[in-house]
Design an enzyme around this catalytic site. Structure first.
Site, PDB file in Angstrom:
ATOM      1  CG  ASN A 182      -0.226   0.518   2.466  1.00 47.43           C
ATOM      2  OD1 ASN A 182      -0.274   1.710   2.774  1.00 47.43           O
ATOM      3  ND2 ASN A 182       0.450  -0.377   3.197  1.00 47.43           N
ATOM      4  CB  CYS A 230       4.608   4.152   7.563  1.00 51.27           C
ATOM      5  SG  CYS A 230       3.095   3.359   8.115  1.00 51.27           S
ATOM      6  CG  ASN A 266       5.085  -0.476   9.646  1.00 55.74           C
ATOM      7  OD1 ASN A 266       4.612  -0.547   8.512  1.00 55.74           O
ATOM      8  ND2 ASN A 266       4.697   0.428  10.523  1.00 55.74           N
ATOM      9  CB  CYS A 290      11.619 -36.103  -5.555  1.00 55.26           C
ATOM     10  SG  CYS A 290      11.148 -37.696  -6.274  1.00 55.26           S
ATOM     11  CB  CYS A 307      19.499 -31.127   1.057  1.00 52.38           C
ATOM     12  SG  CYS A 307      18.571 -31.554  -0.446  1.00 52.38           S
ATOM     13  CB  CYS A 360       7.213 -34.267  -2.531  1.00 56.69           C
ATOM     14  SG  CYS A 360       5.963 -35.580  -2.628  1.00 56.69           S
TER      15      CYS A 360
END
Lengths: 435, 451
Positions: free
Chosen positions: A77, A139, A204, A353, A385, A392
């Site tokens: 935004n 912000c 934020n 995989c 790993c 998968c």
């Protein structure tokens, strides 16, 4: 039935689900709807100092990163702080707090970086009898160009200074909302604590360009042919926010500092994760903006059922339980080993995989066995790993199975056992501790 | 029997006909396509691609759709199958790519590959971009007999390889079964003709219609005037019922479907109130469903074997059933009942299988009908083939793995060859492979006849 109520720095709420300072909390109409829907608290959209009202763009303010089926994965935004007058906001805050005394009502503030400015607004906010204030140091767009918001949050000394001013000019709890647009979140958090803040709220939004409009060759959303960076939030930022929350929770200098967790919370599970990392309340914005306030019903019911299932009677029973398990890499056990295991009954033979491992990792998964399409793990190549399990598409089809003590790791030939970290590892010339 | 046949045109008109002959599977919207595409797992060594007779890189084209690149997707499809638009509509995907889809294994609900293929090819047809151009001229001439999917797939590939191609087609229009066969609701908006325009847009292909083998030219002549010949004549005859077919109202389903496909006003086609269709393949389904949708009151398919043994897939049977067609299995035709030279009923005998052989049980059943459609298979018109030295077996042309016939310089593919699968997509692959084989032979790298 679990008790979801909280007492966060003295601010009580029937549940930990608060709406974050943002468009959904800009006026009484929305906040009343939120409270009726069941939200435990709100942080009223940021008020600025008295004077000519804030002007927003009248072009698009919001942008999103959608999944293919248009689920909002990320959101940004360029809206500024409230564009209604201070007086109207204060009157509404006072009335709403009076009408919903059991809910938490925090007022977010952002004024220029002078003691007088903060002192003046705090006095007026106190008159509303709201439960506390949250200093918007976060912000990243618009207001930061005027020396407020993240322009303050990016300088720890300013954070400390303003927090101290606020604590000296109000009896209300003071929360400091942190910007993630920094290099190390611990520095602003430590500054807030030094300044006397009662709590920190984070994160934020993250400075972002959502995408480039390739027809107009402009950042998107496009305001009259041009665009500006905005603040990024929504589900996609949750991992970043969790890490920052965790860093503050386990930093010896800030350990114990109350945290209100913010960032991509859409479900009870997201909220539970933040609480497990030490948060005493959580704040939601994007999910409410996407789905409406009624999502809180699922959050309350889901968290309550999960707590019952786990035997947690209250939020404090599990708050922070995951914090001690956040470690630096050097403290992880290098003697531990897992191997991927593919459940052949669940496997749908998509081959993902295999190709992931074959192209980008360790060549540890077959695609053909005895002339038949079959995916199996070659333990002598598998480093454990987790990539195959990640790619998968079937739940629980690929699991990482720990090797038991005494077993031989077929890849390294090593007998499993012991618990050496890098600090004790023989390959580490800087090893500090005996193996 | 004193029954008078009730056959009439215009049983349904206007909006009813439009609705009944609208797209069977309407196109996906952009959002639907994206969501459907997102379900694709982008498999490695994808089973769907293996199952496709033309080996379309399905994961790639679906990924291209998902990323907003539908023309790229169309290119991926057409590179493997130049008839991608029609195949998207008529392929029995439920027994090919979608049956193999891993989502089918996982959830019983495959990725909608056929509809996604249509999404991509529709985008191309709307855009009109021509991906292909004639290859650098080789100076070689190839004749293609038959402008159906096999013939034109071969012609297109040959053109891209630089060979000059002449296509000879017996009918008035190119397209073969895409134009004259199949159910109209699978090929709406003249897609068959538009696709052929696109295919011929490559250049270097001369289509000559109204030229029938044996009547207007012989294979010997073609062989003399061309460097190679590809035979893609399909199956030009239909099998007769052989029960005294002289009665009026006994109609060849293939002829009627062709008439329906070419009719400018479908209401002009006369259909019976009660209709019986004999057969169990795709033609039987297509005729029964279309006649029902033209307004026949009561349409029954009678098939001599069991439902499971029908040539038409379960999906196709469901289309017929959902349209209100009755399917009666294990009934074989015994006798036609006529009145004043017109069929009014058919007598059928119940069957069962004994020791692998179909036998009648002696139990008879009579179905009244105003029209009786015969859809019990098609056969090869052999005239002019044997004289050219082409070996036939079981009424089909014998070819080797590359589509070479026993006659030097003559290749064949599509429905006319032995082992043909009676599928558009298989015919396309035959044409493509034959073109590659012809190209190898003409460049001296391959043999010109089967061993």
């Amino acid at each position: 039935m679990a008790d979801l109520s909280i007492n966060f720095c003295g601010v009580k709420a029937p549940n930990p689900f608060w709406l974050a300072s943002a468009p959904p909390t800009d006026k009484a109409y929305n906040v009343i709807r939120a409270f009726k829907a069941g939200w435990g608290g709100v942080v009223w959209k940021t008020l600025g100092e008295d004077g000519p009202p804030i002007v927003n763009v009248s072009g698009p303010r919001y942008g999103a990163w959608h999944s293919q089926d248009r689920r909002v994965m990320g959101f940004n935004n360029i809206e500024l702080i409230t564009d209604r007058t201070l007086e109207v906001n204060l009157q509404e805050i006072k009335q709403v707090k009076r009408d919903f005394p059991d809910r938490a009502l925090i007022t977010s503030l952002m004024v220029p970086c002078t003691e007088d400015a903060w002192k003046a607004i705090l006095k007026r906010v106190e008159d509303t009898e709201c439960d506390g204030v949250e200093l918007n140091f976060g912000c990243p767009h618009g207001m930061s160009e005027r020396g407020m918001g993240s322009a303050v949050g990016q300088v720890p000394e300013y954070i400390e200074m303003v927090a101290r001013w606020c604590k000296s000019h109000t009896r209300m709890p003071v929360f400091v909302k942190l910007t993630p647009n920094i290099t190390d979140i611990r520095w602003p958090a430590r500054a807030a604590k030094r300044g006397g803040a009662d709590a920190v709220s984070l994160i934020n939004t993250i400075s972002s360009i959502m995408k480039v409009d390739l027809d107009r060759m402009s950042p998107w959303p496009v305001v009259d042919g041009e665009g500006s960076h905005g603040g990024y939030c929504g589900p996609a930022v949750k991992p970043i926010a969790l890490n920052m929350v965790g860093e503050i929770a386990r930093d010896p200098e800030t350990a114990g500092l109350p945290i209100s967790g913010i960032g991509g919370i859409e479900t009870w599970r997201d909220a539970a994760e933040y609480i497990a990392l030490g948060c005493g309340s959580v704040q939601v914005c994007t999910a409410a903006m996407v789905y409406g306030f009624r999502i809180v019903e699922e959050m309350i019911s889901g968290l309550s059922n999960w707590m019952d299932e786990k035997g947690y009677r209250g939020i404090e029973d599990f708050r922070g339980l995951a914090v001690p398990r956040i470690k630096n890499w050097e403290n992880l056990n290098l003697d531990y080993a897992v191997k991927a295991s593919i459940d052949q009954d669940l496997c749908i033979k998509c081959g993902r995989c295999h190709i992931a491992c074959e192209d980008t990792s360790h060549q540890a998964i077959t695609q053909m066995v005895d002339g038949v399409r079959k995916f199996t793990v070659m333990e002598e190549e598998c480093v454990g790993c987790n990539l195959c399990a990640v790619v998968c598409p079937v739940d629980d089809c690929i699991t990482m199975v720990p090797l038991a003590d005494g077993a031989v790791d077929k890849r390294t030939g090593r007998v499993i056992g012991g618990r050496r970290t890098w600090l004790q590892h023989p390959n580490n010339p800087m090893a500090k501790e005996p193996a | 029997m004193s029954r008078q046949p009730d056959i009439a045109a215009g049983r349904l008109t206007g909006a009813d006909l439009d609705r009944n002959f609208a797209d069977l599977a309407p196109p996906l919207t952009k959002l639907e396509a994206r969501v459907a595409a997102e379900r694709c797992l982008y498999c490695y060594g994808a089973p769907c691609q293996t199952a496709c007779p033309t080996s379309i890189d399905i994961p790639l084209f679906i990924r291209q759709i998902a990323t907003g690149n539908p023309l790229g997707a169309a290119r991926t499809i057409l590179d493997a199958n130049i008839f991608g638009a029609m195949c998207a509509r008529v392929c029995p995907t439920e027994t090919l790519c979608e049956e193999a889809c891993v989502r089918e294994a996982a959830e019983g609900k495959p990725v909608e590959i056929g509809r996604l293929q249509r999404h991509a090819t529709d985008a191309l047809m709307a855009d009109g971009r021509q991906f292909y151009r004639r290859g650098a001229a080789t100076g070689r001439n190839v004749a293609v007999v038959g402008a159906g999917p096999a013939g034109l797939a071969c012609a297109h590939k040959l053109a891209t390889l630089g060979h000059a191609v002449t296509v000879l087609e017996a009918r008035a229009k190119a397209g073969g079964l895409n134009e004259y066969g199949l159910a109209a609701y699978k090929a709406t908006n003249a897609i068959a003709a538009r696709e052929i325009d696109y295919i011929l847009g490559v250049g270097g292909i001369c289509v000559s219609t109204g030229k029938a083998l044996g009547r207007d030219f012989s294979l010997g002549e073609l062989r003399e005037s061309h460097d190679a010949v590809f035979l893609a004549i399909g199956l030009g005859d239909t099998n007769p019922l052989g029960l005294g077919d002289g009665l009026s109202g006994v109609i060849d389903a293939v002829d009627f479907i062709a008439e329906l496909r070419q009719a400018s006003d479908k209401a002009s086609l006369p259909v019976g109130r009660k209709v019986v269709v004999i057969g169990g393949g795709m033609t039987a389904i297509d005729i029964a469903t279309q006649v029902k949708r033209l307004g026949a009151e009561d349409v029954t398919i009678a098939y001599r074997r069991t439902r499971a043994e029908m040539g038409a897939s379960g999906y196709e049977q469901d289309v017929a059933l959902a349209s209100g067609v009755a399917i009666r299995a294990s009934l074989m035709p015994k006798r036609l009942v006529g009145a004043d030279g017109a069929v009014v009923a058919i007598e059928l005998e119940r069957t069962r299988t004994e020791a692998g052989k179909l036998v009648g049980t002696g139990e008879l059943e009579t179905l009244a009908c105003d029209q009786l459609f015969i859809a019990i298979g098609q056969s090869l018109v052999t005239a002019g083939l044997v004289e050219a030295g082409i070996r036939l077996e079981k009424g089909r042309v014998v070819v080797d793995a590359e589509g070479r016939t026993s006659a030097p310089g003559i290749w064949a593919g599509g429905d006319c060859v032995l082992g043909g699968k009676d599928l558009t997509v298989a015919a396309v692959e035959d044409g493509k492979q034959a073109a590659l084989s012809i190209d190898r032979a003409l460049s001296g790298a391959g043999a010109i006849a089967a061993e």
